[in-house]
Design a protein around this motif. Structure first.
Motif, PDB file in Angstrom:
ATOM      1  N   ILE A 115      -5.966   5.880  -4.718  1.00 36.09           N
ATOM      2  CA  ILE A 115      -6.933   6.952  -4.827  1.00 36.09           C
ATOM      3  C   ILE A 115      -6.614   8.135  -3.815  1.00 36.09           C
ATOM      4  O   ILE A 115      -6.914   9.528  -4.109  1.00 36.09           O
ATOM      5  CB  ILE A 115      -8.396   6.404  -4.627  1.00 36.09           C
ATOM      6  CG1 ILE A 115      -8.676   5.629  -5.710  1.00 36.09           C
ATOM      7  CG2 ILE A 115      -9.591   7.480  -4.519  1.00 36.09           C
ATOM      8  CD1 ILE A 115     -10.050   4.710  -5.725  1.00 36.09           C
ATOM      9  N   ASP A 116      -6.509   7.665  -2.587  1.00 40.62           N
ATOM     10  CA  ASP A 116      -6.264   9.016  -1.385  1.00 40.62           C
ATOM     11  C   ASP A 116      -5.117   9.682  -1.516  1.00 40.62           C
ATOM     12  O   ASP A 116      -4.927  10.744  -0.916  1.00 40.62           O
ATOM     13  CB  ASP A 116      -6.029   7.984  -0.176  1.00 40.62           C
ATOM     14  CG  ASP A 116      -7.921   7.500   0.328  1.00 40.62           C
ATOM     15  OD1 ASP A 116      -8.539   8.049  -0.261  1.00 40.62           O
ATOM     16  OD2 ASP A 116      -7.593   6.611   1.345  1.00 40.62           O
ATOM     17  N   GLU A 156       1.059  -1.316   0.058  1.00 40.03           N
ATOM     18  CA  GLU A 156      -0.109   0.212   0.038  1.00 40.03           C
ATOM     19  C   GLU A 156       0.872   1.203  -0.032  1.00 40.03           C
ATOM     20  O   GLU A 156       0.786   2.039  -0.883  1.00 40.03           O
ATOM     21  CB  GLU A 156      -0.828   0.010   1.317  1.00 40.03           C
ATOM     22  CG  GLU A 156      -2.085  -0.849   1.083  1.00 40.03           C
ATOM     23  CD  GLU A 156      -2.659  -1.282   2.563  1.00 40.03           C
ATOM     24  OE1 GLU A 156      -3.344  -0.201   2.897  1.00 40.03           O
ATOM     25  OE2 GLU A 156      -2.560  -2.479   2.964  1.00 40.03           O
ATOM     26  N   THR A 172      -5.890  -0.199  -3.902  1.00 38.94           N
ATOM     27  CA  THR A 172      -6.490   0.926  -4.751  1.00 38.94           C
ATOM     28  C   THR A 172      -6.848   2.116  -3.841  1.00 38.94           C
ATOM     29  O   THR A 172      -6.824   3.155  -4.352  1.00 38.94           O
ATOM     30  CB  THR A 172      -7.897   0.196  -5.290  1.00 38.94           C
ATOM     31  OG1 THR A 172      -7.347  -1.078  -6.011  1.00 38.94           O
ATOM     32  CG2 THR A 172      -8.426   1.161  -6.318  1.00 38.94           C
ATOM     33  N   LYS A 173      -7.516   1.995  -2.751  1.00 38.15           N
ATOM     34  CA  LYS A 173      -7.980   3.230  -1.921  1.00 38.15           C
ATOM     35  C   LYS A 173      -6.536   3.792  -1.508  1.00 38.15           C
ATOM     36  O   LYS A 173      -6.693   4.994  -1.508  1.00 38.15           O
ATOM     37  CB  LYS A 173      -8.641   2.429  -0.780  1.00 38.15           C
ATOM     38  CG  LYS A 173      -9.124   3.642   0.522  1.00 38.15           C
ATOM     39  CD  LYS A 173     -10.440   3.546   0.918  1.00 38.15           C
ATOM     40  CE  LYS A 173     -10.783   4.345   1.820  1.00 38.15           C
ATOM     41  NZ  LYS A 173     -10.670   5.923   1.207  1.00 38.15           N
ATOM     42  N   VAL A 221      -8.714  -3.918  -2.691  1.00 40.55           N
ATOM     43  CA  VAL A 221      -9.461  -2.813  -2.408  1.00 40.55           C
ATOM     44  C   VAL A 221      -8.514  -2.052  -1.469  1.00 40.55           C
ATOM     45  O   VAL A 221      -8.400  -0.495  -1.845  1.00 40.55           O
ATOM     46  CB  VAL A 221     -10.637  -3.060  -1.548  1.00 40.55           C
ATOM     47  CG1 VAL A 221     -11.234  -1.837  -0.747  1.00 40.55           C
ATOM     48  CG2 VAL A 221     -11.642  -3.835  -2.302  1.00 40.55           C
ATOM     49  N   ARG A 222      -7.760  -2.381  -0.366  1.00 43.08           N
ATOM     50  CA  ARG A 222      -6.893  -1.436   0.200  1.00 43.08           C
ATOM     51  C   ARG A 222      -5.781  -0.880  -0.795  1.00 43.08           C
ATOM     52  O   ARG A 222      -5.544   0.397  -0.714  1.00 43.08           O
ATOM     53  CB  ARG A 222      -6.032  -2.333   1.333  1.00 43.08           C
ATOM     54  CG  ARG A 222      -7.066  -2.872   2.478  1.00 43.08           C
ATOM     55  CD  ARG A 222      -6.194  -3.173   3.647  1.00 43.08           C
ATOM     56  NE  ARG A 222      -4.905  -4.105   3.381  1.00 43.08           N
ATOM     57  CZ  ARG A 222      -5.236  -5.416   3.277  1.00 43.08           C
ATOM     58  NH1 ARG A 222      -6.596  -5.935   3.607  1.00 43.08           N
ATOM     59  NH2 ARG A 222      -4.343  -6.163   3.245  1.00 43.08           N
ATOM     60  N   ASP A 236     -17.453   1.477  -5.407  1.00 44.53           N
ATOM     61  CA  ASP A 236     -17.515   2.131  -4.098  1.00 44.53           C
ATOM     62  C   ASP A 236     -16.547   2.924  -3.657  1.00 44.53           C
ATOM     63  O   ASP A 236     -16.753   3.872  -2.866  1.00 44.53           O
ATOM     64  CB  ASP A 236     -17.972   0.850  -3.086  1.00 44.53           C
ATOM     65  CG  ASP A 236     -19.120   0.340  -3.469  1.00 44.53           C
ATOM     66  OD1 ASP A 236     -19.994   0.988  -4.324  1.00 44.53           O
ATOM     67  OD2 ASP A 236     -19.804  -0.772  -2.813  1.00 44.53           O
ATOM     68  N   ILE A 237     -15.274   2.506  -3.842  1.00 46.09           N
ATOM     69  CA  ILE A 237     -14.201   3.383  -2.987  1.00 46.09           C
ATOM     70  C   ILE A 237     -13.630   4.377  -4.235  1.00 46.09           C
ATOM     71  O   ILE A 237     -12.749   5.236  -3.887  1.00 46.09           O
ATOM     72  CB  ILE A 237     -12.845   2.326  -2.484  1.00 46.09           C
ATOM     73  CG1 ILE A 237     -12.496   1.565  -3.810  1.00 46.09           C
ATOM     74  CG2 ILE A 237     -13.487   1.557  -1.343  1.00 46.09           C
ATOM     75  CD1 ILE A 237     -11.184   1.267  -3.469  1.00 46.09           C
ATOM     76  N   ARG A 272     -16.992  -3.179  -5.569  1.00 48.09           N
ATOM     77  CA  ARG A 272     -16.136  -2.719  -4.331  1.00 48.09           C
ATOM     78  C   ARG A 272     -15.076  -1.827  -4.953  1.00 48.09           C
ATOM     79  O   ARG A 272     -14.968  -0.853  -4.143  1.00 48.09           O
ATOM     80  CB  ARG A 272     -15.456  -3.766  -3.662  1.00 48.09           C
ATOM     81  CG  ARG A 272     -16.489  -4.798  -2.765  1.00 48.09           C
ATOM     82  CD  ARG A 272     -15.784  -6.018  -2.058  1.00 48.09           C
ATOM     83  NE  ARG A 272     -14.664  -5.446  -1.034  1.00 48.09           N
ATOM     84  CZ  ARG A 272     -14.285  -6.029  -0.360  1.00 48.09           C
ATOM     85  NH1 ARG A 272     -14.052  -7.480  -0.421  1.00 48.09           N
ATOM     86  NH2 ARG A 272     -13.532  -5.737   0.536  1.00 48.09           N
TER      87      ARG A 272
END
Length: 330
Positions: A131-132, A78, A127-128, A124-125, A162-163, A159
């Protein structure tokens, strides 16, 4: 009108897939010239970017005439993904794409590319984290799942949307299939028709003729098609598909002149980008593809892939024109 964030891609965009050792600036420029609506860089290792690996850095080279252009990164950590997203932002591509589809072993072993298909929470983690850490629209390219028994693209699509993922390109195979067997677009259609999904869904896999492009567009209802292997040595495919969509007729196949012009442009642009030595060396692998299907071509191909000086290669192109300009290429 299909949009990724604020980036408009027209009614039914044709996208050039990111391909390792293929989708570099000279090749992308050729595809753009022949009708590709959106281009992607080769995929770039997030770890490589952070370590300042020269090869990774060079893959960040984008040019204004390519726009809209996306840069694609991959990784399994991440923090590394977040940091590399910030680095990518400095060169201002239109889109930042994450690769969760590459089936290559050395990528998968690092828990990146298609390796992430086994762990949606991690996907998902990661990708988030991206994005963040960026203002760019973030998109994802992925596959149906790890293997036949774990096709999880429906959950993945929901999913990721959604993020905040802004578009999804889906290759219609599992990781286990690599590039074998047939791509199954029925799963892509199911994602597209899911009433919860409102982001653009692009289909990828096996589209190599205008007829197939039309059939897949009508049958599966996707928002656009991403083309990879069919464009290698054949950048004309984008305009051929567009012409066929418009008129129902096929464009004439590229002549020897067209093929020589493509090879000449490719070499010229590669030298402008990387200098004589690397330009000549890195363009060699493309010649076989540009001149596929021409009888008695071996001697010229041999010259093209062995000469070290660009003047000799350009001279060979001229010889090919003299020798073959009356030939019809299949």
């Amino acid at each position: 009108m299909v949009k990724i964030g604020n980036v408009s891609l027209g009614e039914f965009p044709l996208l050039l897939a990111p391909m390792e050792d293929v989708s570099d600036p000279p090749f992308r420029r050729l595809c753009k010239m022949h009708g590709a609506d959106m281009l992607y860089s080769e995929f770039i290792s997030s770890e490589g970017l952070i370590r300042d690996a020269i090869k990774s850095k060079q893959k960040l080279d984008i040019f204004d005439y390519e726009r809209p252009v996306g840069i694609q990164i991959f990784g399994g950590d991440e923090e590394a993904m977040a940091m590399s997203a910030k680095i990518v932002e400095t060169v201002q591509p239109d889109v930042l794409d994450i690769n969760f589809g590459c089936p290559v072993k050395k990528v998968v072993c690092k828990g990146a590319g298609a390796g992430v298909l086994k762990d949606i929470d991690l996907m998902v983690r990661l990708t988030k984290a991206v994005i963040d850490s960026t203002h760019l629209p973030v998109t994802v390219k992925t596959r149906l799942g790890w293997d036949e028994n774990s096709i999880n693209i429906d959950e993945v699509a929901e999913r990721l949307q959604d993020i905040g993922v802004q578009a999804l390109s889906i290759h219609g195979r599992t990781r286990a299939q690599l590039y074998k067997g047939e791509a199954d677009w029925s799963h892509i259609a199911r994602v597209k028709n899911n009433p919860r999904i409102h982001i653009p869904i692009f289909g990828n896999g096996d589209v190599d003729t205008p007829e197939k492009a039309l059939e897949y567009r009508n049958k599966y209802g996707v928002d656009g098609i991403m083309i990879g292997r069919a464009a290698i040595g054949y950048p004309w495919i984008f305009n051929e598909i567009k012409h066929f969509f418009k008129t129902g007729e096929k464009l004439a196949t590229p002549t020897i002149n067209d093929r020589v012009e493509a090879a000449r442009n490719h070499l010229t642009w590669a030298i402008e980008w990387k200098g004589e030595k690397l330009g000549v060396f890195e363009t060699r692998r493309h010649y076989t593809n540009y001149f596929k299907g021409i009888p008695n071509f071996k001697e010229y191909r041999q010259k093209m892939v062995t000469f070290d000086a660009s003047t000799d290669v350009f001279q060979t192109f001229d010889e090919v024109l003299d020798q073959f300009s009356n030939h019809h290429v299949m």
